[in-house]
Design an enzyme around this catalytic site. Structure first.
Site, PDB file in Angstrom:
ATOM      1  N   ARG A 104      -6.079  -3.787   6.494  1.00 52.34           N
ATOM      2  CA  ARG A 104      -5.450  -5.006   5.956  1.00 52.34           C
ATOM      3  C   ARG A 104      -6.450  -6.129   5.721  1.00 52.34           C
ATOM      4  NH1 ARG A 104      -0.709  -2.957   7.379  1.00 52.34           N
ATOM      5  NH2 ARG A 104       1.158  -3.898   6.458  1.00 52.34           N
ATOM      6  N   GLU A 134      -5.383   6.317  24.175  1.00 54.84           N
ATOM      7  CA  GLU A 134      -6.397   5.480  23.499  1.00 54.84           C
ATOM      8  C   GLU A 134      -6.191   4.004  23.876  1.00 54.84           C
ATOM      9  OE1 GLU A 134      -6.900   4.224  19.243  1.00 54.84           O
ATOM     10  OE2 GLU A 134      -8.189   5.963  19.146  1.00 54.84           O
ATOM     11  N   ASP A 192      -2.883   1.784  18.224  1.00 57.83           N
ATOM     12  CA  ASP A 192      -2.642   0.370  17.967  1.00 57.83           C
ATOM     13  C   ASP A 192      -1.802   0.093  16.739  1.00 57.83           C
ATOM     14  OD1 ASP A 192      -4.340   1.082  15.922  1.00 57.83           O
ATOM     15  OD2 ASP A 192      -6.116   0.212  16.839  1.00 57.83           O
ATOM     16  N   HIS A 230      -8.962   1.112   3.967  1.00 60.87           N
ATOM     17  CA  HIS A 230      -7.536   0.776   3.875  1.00 60.87           C
ATOM     18  C   HIS A 230      -7.144  -0.434   4.724  1.00 60.87           C
ATOM     19  CE1 HIS A 230      -7.574   2.857   7.740  1.00 60.87           C
ATOM     20  NE2 HIS A 230      -6.475   2.202   8.022  1.00 60.87           N
ATOM     21  N   GLU A 286      -3.706  -4.792  14.564  1.00 63.54           N
ATOM     22  CA  GLU A 286      -3.902  -3.756  15.591  1.00 63.54           C
ATOM     23  C   GLU A 286      -4.396  -4.311  16.923  1.00 63.54           C
ATOM     24  OE1 GLU A 286      -5.010  -3.618  12.469  1.00 63.54           O
ATOM     25  OE2 GLU A 286      -4.045  -1.866  11.573  1.00 63.54           O
ATOM     26  N   HIS A 339      -6.108   6.035   0.226  1.00 66.12           N
ATOM     27  CA  HIS A 339      -4.903   5.773   1.029  1.00 66.12           C
ATOM     28  C   HIS A 339      -3.738   5.511   0.076  1.00 66.12           C
ATOM     29  CE1 HIS A 339      -2.236   3.631   3.793  1.00 66.12           C
ATOM     30  NE2 HIS A 339      -2.994   4.020   4.804  1.00 66.12           N
TER      31      HIS A 339
END
Ligand code: UD1
Ligand code: UDP
Length: 378
Positions: free
Chosen positions: A208, A121, A99, A206, A135, A239
C-alpha cells in the site's frame, strides 16, 4: 476427553502459504485434535491458488473480497463473519499468521470470545506504526492478547520481550515460510520458465505505501535497467490489485524483454525464484524465500521488519527512488564481485521445521501430548 478443536484462519495468499505447513501438520494428528480451516476470502483467486497447491480444503469461506476493497470493509466483514463462526463452534484455539487484516480480525474475534489465540510469525517490527501500513498495527495489536507467540527468529522474540509480552508465551520456531518453500522446491520437478539464455530479474510490488508515485518510480527504474543491460529479461508477476496493475502496465508494457504476467501459482513462482538472478521486491514473503536459493534481493521499501536478510548481506534496502534502484541493480548485474558478495545461500528465517514445533506447542498448550521431533529454542 473430547478432542480439542483448532480453528486456522487464512485470508490472503501469504496467510495461506505460511499457514499451510501448520494446517497440514495439525491434520497429521487428526487422532488428537480437530482442525477447522476458515478462509475469510479477503483474497479470492490468489488464495484459492495456494489452497489448491497444498490440497487444503476449507470448511468455510466467508468470501468477503470485493474489487478495490477498503481496509474498513475487510475489517468489518471478516470480523462479523469470524465472530459468527466462533459463536457456532467450540473452538479451543484460533491460529493465524502474520499481519494481514484477516489475521488482525481473527485475533480480535477470538479475544472478544475469550478463545486463546496463537500467533504464527509473531514479533516482526519496524519502528513506525505507519510502515508497513496497516500491517505494523495489525501485528502489534494481536501481540497484545495472543496466548502463544511463535517468533520466527531470535530478533522477533526480543521484540516481543521488549514490548512486554510474557516470555513464557514466546517460542522461537523459525518461519513457516521456509517449511513451505522447502516443501515446494522438493516436490516439484518441472522447469516453469522458458529456457532462455537471458538472465532473469524478478519484480514484485504491491505494498500500500508504494501505490501511486513510488510504484511508478520503481517501474521506471526497472525499464531503464532492461534498456541498459541487454542480456536480462524482467519478469513481473502482477498482483491482482487494479491500482497496482494500472501503474505496472502503463510503465512496463511493450518491451520484448519485459514480461508482465499473471501471478503464477506458488509452485511456479518458486521455480521462477530459483531460475532468477536478481529479485526486486517489496514483498515480505519473497524477502524470506529468496535467501534460501542464494538470490540477491533489493528491497523496494524504506524500512523492513525482516532485517535479518539485510544484516546477513543477502538483501539491501533500496526504497523507491528510481536512481538508487537503478544504480544498485545495475551494479549487481554488471559487477560479478559485487554480485557474488550477495549471492549466498543462507536462510536467516528458519530450517523448514517450524510447523512441527508449532504443532507440538499448540497441542501441549491444550493438554495433548504429541511427539517433539524438532528441537526449538525458548
Ligand atoms: C493484502 C494484505 C497485505 C499482504 C497482501 C499479500 C491487508 C490490509 N493487506 O494486501 O498485508 O501483503 O495482501 O498479497 O491485509 N484482488 C483480486 N483477487 C485476489 C486478491 C486481490 O482481485 O485474489 C484485488 C481486489 O481488487 C482487492 C485488491 O486486490 O480489492 C486488494 O486486496 P487487499 O487484500 O485489500 O490488499 P492487498 O494489497 O492484496
Ligand atoms: N507468490 C506467488 N505468486 C506470485 C507472487 C508471490 O505464489 O506471483 C508467493 C511468494 O512465493 C510468497 C508470497 O506469495 O510466498 C508473498 O505474497 P505477497 O508478496 O503477496 O505478500 P507479502 O508476503 O508481502 O505479505
Amino acid at each position: 476427553m473430547a478432542k480439542p478443536q483448532i480453528v486456522c484462519v487464512v485470508g490472503t495468499r501469504p496467510d495461506a502459504i505460511k499457514s499451510a505447513p501448520v494446517i497440514l501438520e495439525l491434520q497429521r494428528f487428526a487422532d488428537r485434535c480437530d482442525t477447522v480451516v476458515v478462509a475469510t476470502g479477503q483474497h479470492r483467486e490468489m488464495l484459492q491458488q495456494v489452497l489448491d497447491s497444498f490440497s487444503i480444503e476449507c470448511n468455510t469461506n466467508l468470501d468477503v473480497m470485493t474489487q478495490g476493497q477498503s481496509l474498513a470493509q475487510i475489517t468489518t466483514r471478516t470480523l462479523e463473519g469470524l465472530d459468527k463462526i466462533l459463536s457456532e463452534t467450540t473452538a479451543n484455539m484460533v491460529v493465524a499468521q502474520g499481519d494481514t487484516t484477516t489475521t488482525f480480525t481473527a485475533g480480535l474475534a477470538s479475544f472478544y470470545r475469550h478463545v486463546p489465540f496463537a500467533h504464527v510469525e509473531a514479533g516482526l517490527r519496524t519502528d513506525t506504526i505507519w510502515n508497513p501500513f496497516p500491517e505494523e498495527f495489525n501485528r502489534r495489536a494481536v501481540g497484545l492478547f495472543a496466548a502463544l507467540h511463535f517468533a520466527p527468529t531470535l530478533l522477533s522474540a526480543q521484540n516481543l520481550i521488549l514490548s512486554g509480552v510474557p516470555d513464557d508465551t514466546i517460542f522461537v520456531t523459525g518461519n513457516t515460510a521456509i517449511d513451505a518453500v522447502v516443501d515446494m522446491a522438493e516436490r516439484s520437478d518441472h522447469e516453469w520458465y522458458p529456457k532462455d539464455p537471458l538472465r532473469i530479474v524478478v519484480l514484485t510490488t504491491h505494498r500500500r505505501e508504494n501505490w501511486g508515485h513510488p510504484q511508478q518510480e520503481i517501474a521506471r527504474a526497472c525499464r531503464r535497467l532492461v534498456e541498459a543491460v541487454p542480456n536480462i529479461r524482467l519478469v513481473c508477476p502482477m498482483h491482482r490489485n487494479p491500482a497496482v496493475r494500472e501503474t505496472l502496465s502503463s510503465e512496463l508494457s511493450h518491451h520484448d524483454r519485459i514480461d508482465l504476467i499473471e501471478p503464477p501459482e506458488y509452485e511456479s513462482f518458486i521455480k521462477l525464484i530459483q531460475r532468477a538472478d536478481l529479485i526486486l521486491t517489496d514483498s515480505g514473503g519473497v524477502q524470506e524465500e529468496a535467501p534460501s536459493f542464494g538470490k540477491p534481493i533489493l528491497v523496494l521499501r524504506e524500512t523492513t521488519e525482516r532485517p535479518e536478510g539485510v544484516h546477513s548481506g543477502v538483501a539491501k534496502l533500496v526504497g523507491h527512488n528510481a536512481d538508487l534502484i537503478f544504480e544498485e541493480a545495475h551494479g549487481l548485474l554488471t559487477d560479478p564481485i559485487r554480485y557474488q558478495a550477495m549471492a549466498r545461500s543462507h536462510s536467516p528465517y528458519g530450517d523448514g521445521r517450524a510447523a512441527q514445533r508449532i504443532r507440538y506447542l499448540i497441542l501441549r498448550h491444550l493438554g495433548v501430548e504429541s511427539p517433539a521431533e524438532a528441537m526449538w529454542e525458548h
